[in-house]
Design an enzyme around this catalytic site. Structure first.
Site, PDB file in Angstrom:
ATOM      1  N   ASP A 286       0.734  -1.224  -0.049  1.00  0.00           N
ATOM      2  CA  ASP A 286      -0.070  -0.102  -0.028  1.00  0.00           C
ATOM      3  C   ASP A 286       0.862   1.459  -0.093  1.00  0.00           C
ATOM      4  O   ASP A 286       2.098   1.288   0.388  1.00  0.00           O
ATOM      5  CB  ASP A 286      -0.912  -0.059   1.213  1.00  0.00           C
ATOM      6  N   HIS A 428       3.926  -2.165   3.006  1.00  0.00           N
ATOM      7  CA  HIS A 428       3.909  -0.792   2.637  1.00  0.00           C
ATOM      8  C   HIS A 428       5.133  -0.609   1.643  1.00  0.00           C
ATOM      9  O   HIS A 428       6.263  -0.914   2.182  1.00  0.00           O
ATOM     10  CB  HIS A 428       3.825   0.348   3.401  1.00  0.00           C
TER      11      HIS A 428
END
Ligand code: ZN
Length: 462
Positions: A286, A428
């Site tokens: 993400d 991430h």
């Protein structure tokens, strides 16, 4: 007595000769060592700012030349290989750059300049090295100039390789490459308002000289253009990245991806997908794209032939459209993660729709298509939010907490703690530690028999 004297004379002579010889030796030694000392001293003076270090690339050393002179400061980095002929080529460029700079500054006694040459290195199949030297030269007033010089080196032969070798010395292949490069530049949304049409046509004409500045990674060919060469100053120094599988047919055999290899991969993938006993996991990243971290993640995924899903933020896609495109080109799924990462459950409907649609537009501009899945920031969603999103909303089942720990060694343990089949893992691709810890994760999961699939694929089994 006389007899004794006669016997002693040659002895005295010998001693005298001995003394003369040793005196001469001592004098010669003093004179010579003085010379050597002098030589070493001047040598040391001229190279006092040059240091050489080993690099992460076997056989490649990095030379650093720094001078903190007030009027003519410089910081230069360049590669040194095991081939003296190649080193000579590089040094010639470095020395010419240095001389030009120092000569220009000599005439400008009241102004201060600056010369920086930075080095970037890429390797291709651990045999070919691309060295990208970016020269930034300031010589007072408004004289600031940035240019790129590249060297491509075959470490097996110890020789420099050029674009002709890469394209089998075939003019038709050059024409194909030129057309690809031109069309990529025209389609690049970052260059939309800055391209200079006439100069672009000239700089992408199918001439070998136009394609001398390039680098080769394991999966792409990068071409470099100088500032103001094809676009106005706002565009900086544009680059074009073409995936090797895309230009496979025009490459020389040494650089081609074997067709058998491609075919085999597809066959094994199909076999495994149809097997109900397959263990699967969906890795998700993400908050990207990120110019360096995402690329490192992509390279690690490729090493394990792993597919993953990237939930991107619209406001980052607009800055790094090429990275977004690279994610797609390399076979991964692209997700929408909103434009600005707000808590959607606290927003009015029209704001939720805007967060979704501006990102959808940014993705369309960057990669030519929509995202296939959506993930709400912080996982904060409800029925009302979901109703505004026209594509599947996907959460996760394993949180690595990588944003909190920022520790490459912690990534795998967090996954191991709650590992299960058909898991969706949250990571991430904006933290260096996540990219650094990923290899261990993939290596472990592969060892456990897991297949790495996209979230859309894993949803069929959940
Ligand atoms: Zn997020």
């Amino acid at each position: 007595m006389t007899q004794v004297r006669r016997k002693r004379r040659p002895l005295i002579d010998l001693v005298l000769i001995g003394i003369i010889v040793s005196l001469t030796t001592v004098i010669l030694f003093i004179v010579l060592s003085k010379d050597t000392f002098k030589f070493q001293k001047t040598n040391a003076e001229s190279t006092k700012n040059i240091s050489t270090e080993s690099s992460t690339f076997p056989g490649i050393r990095i030379v650093t030349d720094v001078a903190n002179d007030k009027q003519t400061p410089l910081a230069i980095h360049y590669p040194q290989t095991e081939s003296s002929a190649f080193n000579e080529e590089v040094l010639q460029y470095i020395n010419t750059s240095k001389e030009n700079y120092l000569n220009t500054m000599k005439k400008k006694k009241n102004e201060n300049g600056e010369l920086n040459i930075s080095l970037e290195t890429y390797s291709h199949r651990k045999q070919y090295y691309s060295f990208i030297l970016t020269k930034s030269e300031y010589t007072g007033g408004a004289n600031h100039n940035v240019s790129t010089k590249t060297f491509f080196f075959n470490s097996k032969s110890g020789k420099q390789v050029d674009m002709r070798t890469l394209l089998q010395n075939d003019e038709n292949n050059l024409t194909t490459l030129a057309a690809h490069v031109r069309s990529e530049l025209k389609q690049n949304p970052k260059l939309k308002d800055t391209l200079l049409e006439e100069q672009l046509l000239k700089s992408t004409e199918p001439k070998w000289a136009n394609f001398e500045r390039f680098a080769l990674t394991d999966d792409s060919l990068i071409l470099y253009f100088d500032e103001y060469e094809i676009a106005s100053g706002a565009a900086g120094s544009p680059t074009v990245e073409l995936s090797l599988s895309f230009i496979n047919p025009i490459l020389a055999a040494d650089f081609q991806i074997a067709m058998e290899e491609m075919g085999n991969t597809i066959v094994t993938e199909q076999k495994k997908a149809n097997d109900p006993n397959t263990k699967r996991i969906a890795l998700t990243f993400d908050d990207g794209p990120h110019p360096t971290v995402t690329e490192q993640v992509l390279n690690t995924l490729q090493k394990y032939n792993a597919k993953a899903t990237f939930f991107m933020l619209g406001n980052r896609v607009q800055y790094y459209p090429n990275i977004a495109k690279d994610v797609l080109t390399r076979g991964h799924e692209i997700g929408n993660h909103s434009w600005s990462h707000p808590v959607l459950t606290k927003l009015p409907n029209e704001q939720i729709v805007k967060e979704y649609s501006t990102t959808a537009n940014a993705l369309k501009n960057a990669i030519g298509q929509d995202a296939t899945v959506f993930r709400p920031p912080y996982g904060a969603t409800n029925k009302l939010v979901n109703a505004q999103i026209p594509i599947p909303v996907v959460m996760w089942s394993i949180d690595t907490m990588d944003w909190k720990y920022r520790n490459a060694q912690q990534l795998l343990p967090h996954i191991q703690n709650s590992l299960h089949n058909n898991a969706i893992v949250l990571m991430h691709d904006i933290h260096q530690s996540t990219a650094d810890g990923l290899d261990a994760v993939l290596s472990y999961l592969q060892g456990q028999g897991y297949e790495f699939v996209t979230v859309s694929e894993i949803m069929q089994y959940r």
